[in-house]
Design an enzyme around this catalytic site. Structure first.
Site, PDB file in Angstrom:
ATOM      1  N   GLU A   1      -6.213   6.820  -1.440  1.00  9.37           N
ATOM      2  CA  GLU A   1      -6.183   5.641  -0.578  1.00  9.37           C
ATOM      3  C   GLU A   1      -6.750   4.417  -1.298  1.00  9.37           C
ATOM      4  O   GLU A   1      -6.190   3.323  -1.219  1.00  9.37           O
ATOM      5  CB  GLU A   1      -6.977   5.907   0.705  1.00  9.37           C
ATOM      6  CG  GLU A   1      -6.295   6.847   1.674  1.00  9.37           C
ATOM      7  CD  GLU A   1      -4.972   6.302   2.178  1.00  9.37           C
ATOM      8  OE1 GLU A   1      -4.836   5.066   2.309  1.00  9.37           O
ATOM      9  OE2 GLU A   1      -4.071   7.101   2.427  1.00  9.37           O
TER      10      GLU A   1
ATOM     11  N   HIS B   1       0.831  -1.204   0.000  1.00 11.65           N
ATOM     12  CA  HIS B   1       0.000   0.000   0.000  1.00 11.65           C
ATOM     13  C   HIS B   1       0.869   1.258   0.000  1.00 11.65           C
ATOM     14  O   HIS B   1       0.622   2.196  -0.775  1.00 11.65           O
ATOM     15  CB  HIS B   1      -0.912  -0.026   1.232  1.00 11.65           C
ATOM     16  CG  HIS B   1      -1.800   1.163   1.367  1.00 11.65           C
ATOM     17  ND1 HIS B   1      -3.110   1.175   0.955  1.00 11.65           N
ATOM     18  CD2 HIS B   1      -1.568   2.398   1.887  1.00 11.65           C
ATOM     19  CE1 HIS B   1      -3.649   2.353   1.203  1.00 11.65           C
ATOM     20  NE2 HIS B   1      -2.730   3.108   1.778  1.00 11.65           N
ATOM     21  N   GLU B   2       1.888   1.289   0.852  1.00 13.28           N
ATOM     22  CA  GLU B   2       2.730   2.481   0.947  1.00 13.28           C
ATOM     23  C   GLU B   2       3.569   2.679  -0.313  1.00 13.28           C
ATOM     24  O   GLU B   2       3.712   3.812  -0.795  1.00 13.28           O
ATOM     25  CB  GLU B   2       3.637   2.375   2.182  1.00 13.28           C
ATOM     26  CG  GLU B   2       2.891   2.346   3.506  1.00 13.28           C
ATOM     27  CD  GLU B   2       1.998   3.559   3.721  1.00 13.28           C
ATOM     28  OE1 GLU B   2       2.391   4.680   3.306  1.00 13.28           O
ATOM     29  OE2 GLU B   2       0.913   3.412   4.285  1.00 13.28           O
TER      30      GLU B   2
ATOM     31  N   HIS C   1       1.578   4.226  -3.104  1.00 13.92           N
ATOM     32  CA  HIS C   1       1.460   5.685  -3.046  1.00 13.92           C
ATOM     33  C   HIS C   1       2.589   6.342  -3.846  1.00 13.92           C
ATOM     34  O   HIS C   1       2.373   7.333  -4.556  1.00 13.92           O
ATOM     35  CB  HIS C   1       1.528   6.173  -1.598  1.00 13.92           C
ATOM     36  CG  HIS C   1       0.241   6.076  -0.847  1.00 13.92           C
ATOM     37  ND1 HIS C   1      -0.943   6.625  -1.304  1.00 13.92           N
ATOM     38  CD2 HIS C   1      -0.058   5.519   0.359  1.00 13.92           C
ATOM     39  CE1 HIS C   1      -1.910   6.401  -0.424  1.00 13.92           C
ATOM     40  NE2 HIS C   1      -1.399   5.735   0.587  1.00 13.92           N
TER      41      HIS C   1
END
Length: 266
Positions: free
Chosen positions: A187, A124-125, A128
């Site tokens: 997100e 997820h990070e 980004h």
């Protein structure tokens, strides 16, 4: 005169901006070049390493490094080298920055209970970064008047005095007390991209819903630090359950080809 010059500088910067499409097809306005964002990321990460205690636990570092390296090895760009640092802190948090930097707090390992759950967070990070969400954040701050200091920092003229501002714009607001969180669209995009990335790396995507359920339970009513900039809702968990089934073939293919297991040695 100073106000006029600042306004002219801002108009000049905005005039040179370009509209891009994110990896999922969403429109983005990005004011800064990849090189400028990498410079911001590197400066922020160096500052984080000065401010935070770095873990010396070789077993923890090996475990986190194993998961992070597998996740980043699944990225399309094989030339980017990633620096992984484990911070010795009870914070339930992790982040990734442009230029190939990943920070993980030891408190996260009490909530992300295994390699697959940790991979959900790291995927997820990293997503980004891959989707240039930090560039969007800095660009948004620039356009809404947060400060021309951001442009100065990106161009190497701002100096370390602006660290709180640019670290916040890079998504580190919860860590420096200046909150500029990623939006819901960003997100959701990171959820989609991150789950696919970790599945391609051979981690079980079914860990996604379990991980976010753990997150929701951690830290009382407000949840852990990670959720202060990564809001979690029942809708998000339902969406993850749907996404998990979509990327299962990627996970199964990766496992069939053989992947290294990441475990915390005793």
């Amino acid at each position: 005169m100073k106000k006029l010059l600042s306004a002219l500088a801002l108009l000049s910067l905005l005039g040179g901006c370009a509209t891009h499409q994110s990896p999922t097809g969403r429109g983005q306005t990005l004011l800064f070049s990849p090189a400028e964002m990498n410079q911001l990321g590197a400066a922020s990460f160096e500052e984080m390493k000065k401010q935070q205690k770095i873990s010396k636990d070789s077993k923890v570092n090996a475990y986190v490094g194993c998961v992070a390296n597998r996740v980043t090895a699944a990225l399309p760009d094989k030339s980017q080298r990633w620096e992984v640092v484990v911070f010795d802190s009870p914070q339930v948090n992790a982040f990734a920055l442009p230029g190939g930097h990943i920070g993980v707090y030891t408190g996260l390992l009490k909530v992300a209970e295994n390699q697959d759950q940790l991979a959900v967070v790291l995927g997820h990070e990293v997503a980004h970064v891959l989707a240039q969400h930090s560039n969007e954040q800095v660009s948004r701050a620039q356009m809404t008047g947060t400060g021309l200091q951001l442009a100065n920092v990106a161009l190497g003229a701002g100096g370390i005095a602006n660290r709180d501002l640019y670290m916040a714009a890079l998504g580190l607001g919860a860590l420096v007390g200046y909150i500029l969180p990623f939006g819901r669209e960003q997100e959701s995009e990171a959820d989609v991209m991150g789950l696919e990335l970790m599945a391609r790396a051979g981690f079980d995507p079914r860990a996604g819903t379990v991980l976010w359920q753990n997150m929701a339970k951690a830290g009382g009513a407000q949840g852990p630090e990670l959720l202060s900039t990564h809001p979690s809702h029942n809708t998000r968990i339902r969406d993850l359950a749907r996404l998990e089934q979509q990327v299962m073939p990627l996970y199964e293919a990766a496992r069939a080809s053989g992947v290294k297991t990441c475990q915390m040695t005793k």
